[in-house]
Structures are given as C-alpha cells and as structure tokens.
Design an enzyme around this catalytic site. Sequence first.
Site, PDB file in Angstrom:
ATOM      1  N   LEU A 103      40.170  33.832 -35.392  1.00 12.92           N
ATOM      2  CA  LEU A 103      38.891  33.913 -34.687  1.00 12.92           C
ATOM      3  C   LEU A 103      38.851  34.471 -33.133  1.00 12.92           C
ATOM      4  O   LEU A 103      37.844  34.807 -32.714  1.00 12.92           O
ATOM      5  CB  LEU A 103      38.366  32.779 -34.774  1.00 12.92           C
ATOM      6  CG  LEU A 103      37.787  32.237 -36.414  1.00 12.92           C
ATOM      7  CD1 LEU A 103      37.490  30.678 -36.366  1.00 12.92           C
ATOM      8  CD2 LEU A 103      36.616  32.970 -36.590  1.00 12.92           C
ATOM      9  N   TYR A 104      39.926  34.256 -32.574  1.00  8.73           N
ATOM     10  CA  TYR A 104      40.160  34.940 -31.338  1.00  8.73           C
ATOM     11  C   TYR A 104      39.616  36.144 -30.992  1.00  8.73           C
ATOM     12  O   TYR A 104      38.769  36.470 -30.231  1.00  8.73           O
ATOM     13  CB  TYR A 104      41.408  34.376 -30.875  1.00  8.73           C
ATOM     14  CG  TYR A 104      41.557  34.617 -29.367  1.00  8.73           C
ATOM     15  CD1 TYR A 104      40.635  33.921 -28.294  1.00  8.73           C
ATOM     16  CD2 TYR A 104      42.568  35.660 -28.691  1.00  8.73           C
ATOM     17  CE1 TYR A 104      40.860  34.204 -26.997  1.00  8.73           C
ATOM     18  CE2 TYR A 104      42.530  35.784 -27.528  1.00  8.73           C
ATOM     19  CZ  TYR A 104      41.764  35.206 -26.382  1.00  8.73           C
ATOM     20  OH  TYR A 104      42.094  35.500 -24.955  1.00  8.73           O
TER      21      TYR A 104
END
Length: 366
Positions: free
Chosen positions: A153-154
């Site tokens: 997700l980063y």
Amino acid sequence: MGDPTLRTDLGRVLVTGGSGFVGANLVTTLLERGHEVRSFDRVPSPLPAHPKLTTVVGDITNGEDVATAVAGIDTIFHTAAIIDLMGGATVTEEYRQRSFSVNVEGTKNLVHAGQQAGVQRFVYTASNSVVMGGQDIVNGDETLPYTTRFNDLYTETKVVAEKFVLGQNGEQGMLTCSIRPSGIWGRGDQTMFRKVFENVLAGHVKVLVGSKNIKLDNSYVHNLIHGFILAAEHLVPGGTAPGQAYFINDGEPLNMFEFARPVVVACGRKLPNIRVSGRLVHKAMMGWQWLHFKYGIREPLVEPLAVERLYLNNYFSIAKARRDLGYEPLFTTEQAMAECLPYYTDLFDTMVAQGAQPAVAAAPKS
C-alpha cells in the site's frame, strides 16, 4: 527545461511529520540555517525549544488542523505518511483506507490548503518504489513509468499522491516537485536497521537472500535533506524543479547485506554467508501475506517488497538532480556510517534490554 541558476529563499517553512525521523532532522537543519520553521505532526515535537520554531499538533486528515498549519507559510516540506509495506488484493478495506486517508487524502488536504493560503512552494516525499514493478533496475532515471503492479500500500499510495502533487504544479501560484528517496538511514532511524535487528535478535537470519552481486541504493538522512532543500530553492518560475520528480540517494549502490554487515558486527553479532534464491523466498512471503490477511495468522517475517529489494537490482541515477539542482551527496556511505554507527549500536543494545519489541507495522513515516 528551466534555468538551474534561478533560486529563491524559502521564507517561512512548514515541515509535516516534523516529529519523526526525517522531519525532525529536516527541522533541525532548517533552524541551523536560520529559517523560521513550523513543525506539524500528530505528536509533540521531540526537539528542544528554539526561538524560530513553532509547533502545531494536529491531524493531516483534519481540514481545520491543516489550515492552521499552513497559515502564513511560504514553503511546505511534506514528509508525513503511513508506511504500510504489505498490500495486494487480500488486504482488508480498513487496512487500505488507513493508508489512503493519510497518504492520499491528507496530501490533497495539504495541497489545497496551501494553495488557498498563498503558499509558494511544495516539496513532496515520494519513494523510489513508485517505478518498481518487480524488474531489475540499474541506474534507473526519472523517465521510467509508474509501476502498475502494487504489492504494498505504501507504493500504491505514493504513486497516486505524487501524480496528484505534480499535476497541481502552478495551480493558484504554488509550485510543486517530488523527491524519491531510497531506503532512509541515519541517526533517528527506527525502520531500516530496527527491522534488521529484530530479525537478528529473533534468530531469523539463518541465510542471506539473493546474490551478493545484487545492489540497491540508500539515502543517508542528511544527503536526503540536502536534496530536499535544493529542490525547494529551485521551485521558482522559470526554474528547473517545478513539476519535476527527483531520485535523491547516496550515489553508491551496495548489496544490502554487505551494507548492513558492519553495523551487525559492531553490535557483536554476525551475518551468515550462505545465500538462497530470492524468488523462492518472495513466493513464500507472498503466500504468507495472503494467509495473514485471509485467515489472520501473524505477519510475514519479511514483506514481499523487502524481499524484492534483496534479489533484484534496484538503484537509481542522481544525474537529473545533479543537473537541475546541483545535488551532490554531502556524505559518502563510509563517512555517514562512521557518524551514525554509535547510534545504531545504542539502538541495538536498547532493543536487547527491552526484549526486541517489534516496531509498529504502520508507524508514521516522518
């Protein structure tokens, strides 16, 4: 292409995530250079009182807090983020929304508030992972396309937010650019080497992953800060930085384990010399991550993204930053390591004394 000789003073500066690793170091450097600085974070600043430092405690997802933070500011350095290094189709919606609310919506809040407040310059903190899609990258540059394969997700949120920030360049008079660091290290680091130490202390490092010839690059925190400030100074009409992204790193690609080995040895431990296939480990960690989100078992020992960085070359050229910004690393890796090795040995000793409690998986990256 703009004129690299055009530069400007930063004026009054806001640093988001000013209580964190990068943010606090950036605030300190700006104060040392005589700037008037405001630190904005969810938690109070750990820095000592300074006549030119003010602090705002607030939430980047709260419009009123953000408006208060940007009032009267000329330059924004946006370093605050949540680091969620896992992802993929199996993540829960709650897990996904936590990252997007801070890393994407929070960034949009900050950009729009800055535009309305008359802020002139906005420097965003992205990541080199925004172009990493599971391929070898050797001296990659800023012409590489954004990845469309998101295993964490980063990276996913950083791609979305960087596109937005650069797309807003020049809107309502605010110029924007983006900095893409590699792995950030130095005094105050609670992520890169803490994870190494956790695995060493837990006895998980039985073998090394990938070939010794595989390299990545890193960003010593003071080299990174130097790049931040140069980028902001070049955010001027007709200058080189508006609307641009830059890789900022130490300019010395290294094998991750050989980079970490002197630190581990200084802590009185050893790394093994036996190496195993990175692709096999990556597949295993991908399966483990799926089981984690599907059935709630413990998190993988190593995130799949981290495994990729061990068996695939992933290092980037700083030629564009040199040309446009006049960037040169202030410290070699050897010089930086000598400066911060005492910090890392103290961190290791503290973790031993505390029983090596894991770092929070989604700690704010600041």
